[in-house]
Design an enzyme around this catalytic site. Sequence first.
Site, PDB file in Angstrom:
ATOM      1  N   SER A 140       0.848  -1.189   0.000  1.00  0.00           N
ATOM      2  CA  SER A 140       0.000   0.000   0.000  1.00  0.00           C
ATOM      3  C   SER A 140       0.882   1.237   0.000  1.00  0.00           C
ATOM      4  O   SER A 140       1.979   1.223   0.578  1.00  0.00           O
ATOM      5  CB  SER A 140      -0.858  -0.021   1.267  1.00  0.00           C
ATOM      6  OG  SER A 140      -1.455   1.233   1.473  1.00  0.00           O
ATOM      7  N   TYR A 155      -1.026  -0.825  10.337  1.00  0.00           N
ATOM      8  CA  TYR A 155      -1.099  -1.089   8.899  1.00  0.00           C
ATOM      9  C   TYR A 155       0.117  -0.500   8.182  1.00  0.00           C
ATOM     10  O   TYR A 155       0.790  -1.193   7.400  1.00  0.00           O
ATOM     11  CB  TYR A 155      -2.391  -0.485   8.356  1.00  0.00           C
ATOM     12  CG  TYR A 155      -2.689  -0.825   6.921  1.00  0.00           C
ATOM     13  CD1 TYR A 155      -3.249  -2.053   6.580  1.00  0.00           C
ATOM     14  CD2 TYR A 155      -2.421   0.076   5.893  1.00  0.00           C
ATOM     15  CE1 TYR A 155      -3.540  -2.367   5.264  1.00  0.00           C
ATOM     16  CE2 TYR A 155      -2.707  -0.231   4.575  1.00  0.00           C
ATOM     17  CZ  TYR A 155      -3.269  -1.453   4.260  1.00  0.00           C
ATOM     18  OH  TYR A 155      -3.544  -1.756   2.945  1.00  0.00           O
TER      19      TYR A 155
HETATM   20  P1  NAP Z   1     -10.591  -7.040   2.103  1.00  0.00           P
HETATM   21  O1  NAP Z   1     -11.776  -6.826   1.237  1.00  0.00           O
HETATM   22  O2  NAP Z   1     -10.659  -6.664   3.545  1.00  0.00           O
HETATM   23  O3  NAP Z   1     -10.145  -8.572   1.952  1.00  0.00           O
HETATM   24  C1  NAP Z   1      -9.064  -9.068   2.694  1.00  0.00           C
HETATM   25  C2  NAP Z   1      -8.933 -10.548   2.429  1.00  0.00           C
HETATM   26  O4  NAP Z   1      -7.837 -11.055   3.200  1.00  0.00           O
HETATM   27  C3  NAP Z   1     -10.181 -11.351   2.848  1.00  0.00           C
HETATM   28  O5  NAP Z   1     -10.397 -12.363   1.912  1.00  0.00           O
HETATM   29  C4  NAP Z   1      -9.741 -11.939   4.180  1.00  0.00           C
HETATM   30  O6  NAP Z   1     -10.429 -13.145   4.530  1.00  0.00           O
HETATM   31  C5  NAP Z   1      -8.277 -12.223   3.852  1.00  0.00           C
HETATM   32  N1  NAP Z   1      -7.474 -12.547   5.038  1.00  0.00           N
HETATM   33  C6  NAP Z   1      -7.296 -11.819   6.167  1.00  0.00           C
HETATM   34  N2  NAP Z   1      -6.510 -12.487   7.023  1.00  0.00           N
HETATM   35  C7  NAP Z   1      -6.181 -13.665   6.439  1.00  0.00           C
HETATM   36  C8  NAP Z   1      -5.414 -14.793   6.827  1.00  0.00           C
HETATM   37  N3  NAP Z   1      -4.822 -14.864   8.017  1.00  0.00           N
HETATM   38  N4  NAP Z   1      -5.271 -15.819   5.945  1.00  0.00           N
HETATM   39  C9  NAP Z   1      -5.868 -15.770   4.736  1.00  0.00           C
HETATM   40  N5  NAP Z   1      -6.635 -14.749   4.322  1.00  0.00           N
HETATM   41  C10 NAP Z   1      -6.788 -13.703   5.172  1.00  0.00           C
HETATM   42  O7  NAP Z   1      -9.327  -6.249   1.536  1.00  0.00           O
HETATM   43  P2  NAP Z   1      -8.958  -5.732   0.062  1.00  0.00           P
HETATM   44  O8  NAP Z   1      -9.318  -4.294   0.000  1.00  0.00           O
HETATM   45  O9  NAP Z   1      -9.445  -6.668  -0.967  1.00  0.00           O
HETATM   46  O10 NAP Z   1      -7.365  -5.772   0.165  1.00  0.00           O
HETATM   47  C11 NAP Z   1      -6.547  -6.749  -0.448  1.00  0.00           C
HETATM   48  C12 NAP Z   1      -5.102  -6.310  -0.271  1.00  0.00           C
HETATM   49  O11 NAP Z   1      -4.934  -5.007  -0.858  1.00  0.00           O
HETATM   50  C13 NAP Z   1      -4.692  -6.161   1.197  1.00  0.00           C
HETATM   51  O12 NAP Z   1      -3.373  -6.630   1.372  1.00  0.00           O
HETATM   52  C14 NAP Z   1      -4.760  -4.658   1.435  1.00  0.00           C
HETATM   53  O13 NAP Z   1      -3.907  -4.244   2.476  1.00  0.00           O
HETATM   54  C15 NAP Z   1      -4.321  -4.134   0.086  1.00  0.00           C
HETATM   55  N6  NAP Z   1      -4.759  -2.750  -0.193  1.00  0.00           N
HETATM   56  C16 NAP Z   1      -6.093  -2.446  -0.281  1.00  0.00           C
HETATM   57  C17 NAP Z   1      -6.467  -1.140  -0.548  1.00  0.00           C
HETATM   58  C18 NAP Z   1      -7.913  -0.738  -0.682  1.00  0.00           C
HETATM   59  O14 NAP Z   1      -8.181   0.475  -0.877  1.00  0.00           O
HETATM   60  N7  NAP Z   1      -8.868  -1.649  -0.614  1.00  0.00           N
HETATM   61  C19 NAP Z   1      -5.485  -0.129  -0.706  1.00  0.00           C
HETATM   62  C20 NAP Z   1      -4.140  -0.479  -0.613  1.00  0.00           C
HETATM   63  C21 NAP Z   1      -3.795  -1.802  -0.368  1.00  0.00           C
HETATM   64  P3  NAP Z   1     -11.756 -13.141   5.469  1.00  0.00           P
HETATM   65  O15 NAP Z   1     -12.925 -12.861   4.543  1.00  0.00           O
HETATM   66  O16 NAP Z   1     -11.776 -14.509   6.050  1.00  0.00           O
HETATM   67  O17 NAP Z   1     -11.584 -12.060   6.496  1.00  0.00           O
END
Ligand code: NAP
Length: 232
Positions: A140, A155
């Site tokens: 990120s 984070y």
């Molecule tokens: P999200 O919708 O919150 O999804 C997160 C995913 O990670 C969910 O499937 C969750 O599973 C899984 N997870 C959490 N802990 C885990 C574990 N111990 N083992 C396996 N899976 C696990 O997040 P997202 O927005 O799609 O983000 C995906 C990535 O992009 C992350 O690394 C985030 O930091 C990064 N990111 C996102 C944004 C944004 O604006 N959305 C911006 C910058 C970076 P559960 O459903 O079981 O909880």
Amino acid sequence: MSNKIALVTGANRGIGLEIVRQLASKGYETILTSRSQEKGEQALMQLPDDQNIHYHTLDIVDPKSVEAVKTDIIREFGRLDILINNAGINYDTWQEAQNADLDEVKETIETNLIGAWRMALAFIPIMKENGFGRIVNVSSGAGALNGMAGGTPGYGVSKAAMNALTIKLGKELQNTGILVNSVCPGWVRTDMGGSNADRSVEEGAKGIVWLAELPKDGPTAKFFRDGKEIDF
Ligand code: NAP
């Protein structure tokens, strides 16, 4: 079409699910993983009924779960070509470094850094044997040291550390055929990003898939957004 094998962590929703959709549509044998089997099965129902989408449970903080996925993938496919470390937690906007709950910080680091590192350790040996690997660490901008702001301490620190891991692994693995890079997907409409985010999951996943498909002479130990290098 390609018969390369790709695994995506945290793929039952959000950006991870979209990465699976995009990789599978490009012909990769794509393994959707989730820590909850029930959520994984629900996610699979949202995808086309493609022969090249596979499923495995995986909790990246649980060493036994990582060992099990490694054993099963090597038995079934004989290799892993692409590892997308997408799973991430806890965009902790409610706290600051000066008053942080360290248990929460530790939990965040355990997933966002150590979990991704554990996955890399599991699959680097087989990638080395095959002389090919693409490891994409979904980081990120909040983890960029350059211009880092206060707030989101667990984070931000976990993603900065993930970027450091990218540099360490990328440099150590030079000339092995394994490329390791970090990527920022931008601000994406997911459970983590919230509904006001300016990007769709399609847009967020695109730059991640681009890194998964880097050619042999592609970059390593770098940080990207939308296919363009950014500062760590
Ligand atoms: P999200 O919708 O919150 O999804 C997160 C995913 O990670 C969910 O499937 C969750 O599973 C899984 N997870 C959490 N802990 C885990 C574990 N111990 N083992 C396996 N899976 C696990 O997040 P997202 O927005 O799609 O983000 C995906 C990535 O992009 C992350 O690394 C985030 O930091 C990064 N990111 C996102 C944004 C944004 O604006 N959305 C911006 C910058 C970076 P559960 O459903 O079981 O909880």
